[in-house]
Design a protein around this motif. Sequence first.
Motif, PDB file in Angstrom:
ATOM      1  N   SER A  82     -70.876  11.261 -12.163  1.00 44.33           N
ATOM      2  CA  SER A  82     -69.803  11.089 -13.142  1.00 44.33           C
ATOM      3  C   SER A  82     -69.734   9.693 -13.729  1.00 44.33           C
ATOM      4  CB  SER A  82     -68.460  11.441 -12.486  1.00 44.33           C
ATOM      5  OG  SER A  82     -68.461  12.775 -12.041  1.00 44.33           O
ATOM      6  N   GLY A  83     -70.574   8.772 -13.244  1.00 47.83           N
ATOM      7  CA  GLY A  83     -70.614   7.423 -13.795  1.00 47.83           C
ATOM      8  C   GLY A  83     -71.748   7.183 -14.767  1.00 47.83           C
ATOM      9  N   ARG A  84     -72.531   8.208 -15.049  1.00 48.32           N
ATOM     10  CA  ARG A  84     -73.672   8.018 -15.956  1.00 48.32           C
ATOM     11  C   ARG A  84     -73.225   7.547 -17.332  1.00 48.32           C
ATOM     12  NH1 ARG A  84     -76.973  13.540 -14.817  1.00 48.32           N
ATOM     13  NH2 ARG A  84     -74.826  14.264 -14.638  1.00 48.32           N
ATOM     14  N   GLY A  85     -73.903   6.512 -17.819  1.00 45.52           N
ATOM     15  CA  GLY A  85     -73.624   5.993 -19.156  1.00 45.52           C
ATOM     16  C   GLY A  85     -72.430   5.068 -19.238  1.00 45.52           C
ATOM     17  N   LEU A  86     -71.769   4.810 -18.108  1.00 45.94           N
ATOM     18  CA  LEU A  86     -70.570   3.965 -18.121  1.00 45.94           C
ATOM     19  C   LEU A  86     -70.897   2.540 -17.719  1.00 45.94           C
ATOM     20  CD1 LEU A  86     -67.931   6.351 -16.498  1.00 45.94           C
ATOM     21  CD2 LEU A  86     -68.522   6.079 -18.919  1.00 45.94           C
ATOM     22  N   ASP A  87     -70.142   1.602 -18.249  1.00 40.66           N
ATOM     23  CA  ASP A  87     -70.339   0.187 -17.942  1.00 40.66           C
ATOM     24  C   ASP A  87     -69.496  -0.242 -16.751  1.00 40.66           C
ATOM     25  OD1 ASP A  87     -71.288  -2.604 -18.942  1.00 40.66           O
ATOM     26  OD2 ASP A  87     -69.121  -2.828 -18.691  1.00 40.66           O
ATOM     27  N   THR A  88     -68.239   0.182 -16.735  1.00 33.02           N
ATOM     28  CA  THR A  88     -67.300  -0.249 -15.697  1.00 33.02           C
ATOM     29  C   THR A  88     -66.514   0.964 -15.218  1.00 33.02           C
ATOM     30  OG1 THR A  88     -67.085  -2.466 -16.637  1.00 33.02           O
ATOM     31  CG2 THR A  88     -65.320  -1.730 -15.175  1.00 33.02           C
ATOM     32  N   PHE A  89     -66.602   1.256 -13.922  1.00 37.97           N
ATOM     33  CA  PHE A  89     -65.809   2.358 -13.393  1.00 37.97           C
ATOM     34  C   PHE A  89     -65.505   2.115 -11.921  1.00 37.97           C
ATOM     35  CE2 PHE A  89     -70.208   3.738 -12.738  1.00 37.97           C
ATOM     36  CZ  PHE A  89     -70.194   4.275 -11.452  1.00 37.97           C
ATOM     37  N   CYS A  90     -64.524   2.852 -11.421  1.00 35.24           N
ATOM     38  CA  CYS A  90     -64.124   2.768 -10.020  1.00 35.24           C
ATOM     39  C   CYS A  90     -64.510   4.056  -9.315  1.00 35.24           C
ATOM     40  CB  CYS A  90     -62.604   2.576  -9.896  1.00 35.24           C
ATOM     41  SG  CYS A  90     -61.974   1.098 -10.700  1.00 35.24           S
ATOM     42  N   TYR A  91     -64.951   3.926  -8.079  1.00 34.60           N
ATOM     43  CA  TYR A  91     -65.207   5.078  -7.231  1.00 34.60           C
ATOM     44  C   TYR A  91     -64.254   4.999  -6.049  1.00 34.60           C
ATOM     45  CZ  TYR A  91     -67.384   8.410  -4.105  1.00 34.60           C
ATOM     46  OH  TYR A  91     -67.601   9.474  -3.264  1.00 34.60           O
ATOM     47  N   VAL A  92     -63.425   6.010  -5.891  1.00 37.53           N
ATOM     48  CA  VAL A  92     -62.413   6.042  -4.835  1.00 37.53           C
ATOM     49  C   VAL A  92     -62.758   7.171  -3.875  1.00 37.53           C
ATOM     50  CG1 VAL A  92     -59.960   6.359  -4.309  1.00 37.53           C
ATOM     51  CG2 VAL A  92     -60.643   5.193  -6.432  1.00 37.53           C
ATOM     52  N   THR A  93     -62.706   6.896  -2.588  1.00 35.95           N
ATOM     53  CA  THR A  93     -62.829   7.958  -1.600  1.00 35.95           C
ATOM     54  C   THR A  93     -61.568   8.013  -0.754  1.00 35.95           C
ATOM     55  OG1 THR A  93     -64.189   8.876   0.189  1.00 35.95           O
ATOM     56  CG2 THR A  93     -64.018   6.485   0.088  1.00 35.95           C
ATOM     57  N   VAL A  94     -61.050   9.220  -0.569  1.00 33.67           N
ATOM     58  CA  VAL A  94     -59.825   9.440   0.195  1.00 33.67           C
ATOM     59  C   VAL A  94     -60.170  10.401   1.318  1.00 33.67           C
ATOM     60  CG1 VAL A  94     -57.385  10.051   0.101  1.00 33.67           C
ATOM     61  CG2 VAL A  94     -58.532   9.215  -1.965  1.00 33.67           C
ATOM     62  N   VAL A 136     -62.401   1.786  -2.175  1.00 39.25           N
ATOM     63  CA  VAL A 136     -62.618   1.713  -3.619  1.00 39.25           C
ATOM     64  C   VAL A 136     -63.869   0.888  -3.890  1.00 39.25           C
ATOM     65  CG1 VAL A 136     -61.701   0.958  -5.838  1.00 39.25           C
ATOM     66  CG2 VAL A 136     -60.156   1.882  -4.104  1.00 39.25           C
ATOM     67  N   GLY A 137     -64.831   1.519  -4.567  1.00 34.94           N
ATOM     68  CA  GLY A 137     -65.997   0.809  -5.063  1.00 34.94           C
ATOM     69  C   GLY A 137     -65.794   0.490  -6.533  1.00 34.94           C
ATOM     70  N   LEU A 138     -66.359  -0.603  -6.975  1.00 33.46           N
ATOM     71  CA  LEU A 138     -66.128  -1.064  -8.341  1.00 33.46           C
ATOM     72  C   LEU A 138     -67.441  -1.529  -8.953  1.00 33.46           C
ATOM     73  CD1 LEU A 138     -64.257  -1.911 -10.674  1.00 33.46           C
ATOM     74  CD2 LEU A 138     -63.769  -4.017  -9.404  1.00 33.46           C
ATOM     75  N   LEU A 139     -67.847  -0.881 -10.038  1.00 32.42           N
ATOM     76  CA  LEU A 139     -68.996  -1.335 -10.810  1.00 32.42           C
ATOM     77  C   LEU A 139     -68.501  -1.988 -12.095  1.00 32.42           C
ATOM     78  CD1 LEU A 139     -70.652   0.370  -8.797  1.00 32.42           C
ATOM     79  CD2 LEU A 139     -72.120   1.012 -10.717  1.00 32.42           C
ATOM     80  N   VAL A 140     -68.905  -3.212 -12.320  1.00 33.59           N
ATOM     81  CA  VAL A 140     -68.536  -3.965 -13.514  1.00 33.59           C
ATOM     82  C   VAL A 140     -69.820  -4.420 -14.194  1.00 33.59           C
ATOM     83  CG1 VAL A 140     -67.358  -6.002 -14.411  1.00 33.59           C
ATOM     84  CG2 VAL A 140     -66.374  -4.758 -12.478  1.00 33.59           C
ATOM     85  N   GLY A 141     -69.961  -4.093 -15.466  1.00 33.64           N
ATOM     86  CA  GLY A 141     -71.196  -4.422 -16.157  1.00 33.64           C
ATOM     87  C   GLY A 141     -72.396  -3.713 -15.568  1.00 33.64           C
ATOM     88  N   GLY A 142     -72.151  -2.543 -14.949  1.00 34.67           N
ATOM     89  CA  GLY A 142     -73.232  -1.745 -14.400  1.00 34.67           C
ATOM     90  C   GLY A 142     -73.748  -2.181 -13.052  1.00 34.67           C
ATOM     91  N   ARG A 164     -59.052  -1.986 -15.778  1.00 35.03           N
ATOM     92  CA  ARG A 164     -59.230  -1.215 -17.022  1.00 35.03           C
ATOM     93  C   ARG A 164     -60.622  -0.595 -17.077  1.00 35.03           C
ATOM     94  NH1 ARG A 164     -59.192   2.127 -20.028  1.00 35.03           N
ATOM     95  NH2 ARG A 164     -58.207   2.297 -22.058  1.00 35.03           N
ATOM     96  N   PRO A 165     -60.926   0.272 -16.101  1.00 35.51           N
ATOM     97  CA  PRO A 165     -62.257   0.890 -16.049  1.00 35.51           C
ATOM     98  C   PRO A 165     -62.418   1.972 -17.107  1.00 35.51           C
ATOM     99  CG  PRO A 165     -60.851   1.841 -14.376  1.00 35.51           C
ATOM    100  CD  PRO A 165     -60.051   0.739 -15.022  1.00 35.51           C
TER     101      PRO A 165
END
Length: 322
Positions: free
Chosen positions: A126-138, A144-150, A232-233
């Motif tokens: 679900s993160g394909r093609g995105l620059d900045t996103f958060c991955y949360v596992t509950v 919380v994982g955080l990718l910034v600038g890929g 602001r992911p």
Amino acid sequence: MAEPKLLGGVEAGGTKFLCGVANEDGVVLDQVRIPTTTPAATLSAASAFFAKAQARHGALAALSIGSFGPLSLRATAPDYGSITSTPKVGWSQIDLLGHFAQTLDVPMALDTDVNCAAVGELLFGSGRGLDTFCYVTVGTGIGVGLLVGGVPHGGANHPEAGHIRLPRALGDQAFDGICPFHGDCLEGLASGPAIRARWGMPAEELPPEHPAWGVIAEYIAGLCASLTYIVRPDRIIIGGGVMQPIDMHARVRTALHKQLGGYDSSIAELDMDAYVAAPTAGDSAGLTGALAIAHRLVTRQWPMHWAIGAQQNSVSTLSKVS
């Protein structure tokens, strides 16, 4: 002809370690599932796996580990490479990088399990093609994982957003929370063990109409609101066992829309169905992400060419060390 670059990866979880060796095209050549018991037994089994895998396939070029934490990730810290003050009994102050360095003289990387899963989502999910996103596992915990600038973000160390404090959900003020460090932080209120402690049964046994789901959705939405305002992911991807009920993502979207309150037109206009998403990279996303980070150690770039072959050959069947 250049020697093939073999990559080692470890997804170190509180329940199991997944270890794998892949070639530079992302095809997994060898893999194992090791129950997480004591550090000595678990890490010895992991080292034995890599020794046997190298005897079969050749020497590794790099190793990457994605682990539960907290972790010490600042290279200048005296305990760099270690699990620090973890709630996982017996695993505090365990030097992961130091252990593997005893038998492997290769470049190594250590990051959180959620950052590795985020890399897996970047490549295949679900993160394909995105620059900045958060991955949360509950699940057992909240990470919380955080990718910034890929790329995975660490800063001074890795984020610990699962331990923020949030306003208490309506009707939930009496529960003290179970976090051994903070009591009623997010993880202490909304993790799987917190659900069991509060309602007397594990999350998977709660019926769909149980009021617990509304309470948990309110807390997860509070985390998403904080991430939205601070990071602001492009997207927030939420996985883990607590999110398994079929309507949990919809519940979180509804609660998040309400909590954001229409503030800021760029936020108010978010398509919640796209903004809050389920992971789609599969159960092996964490190990795949670790292997991709090992690839990046060697080549300085993400293996975007894995997008077809690696997912088809990812960790779907695992031998098991008992």
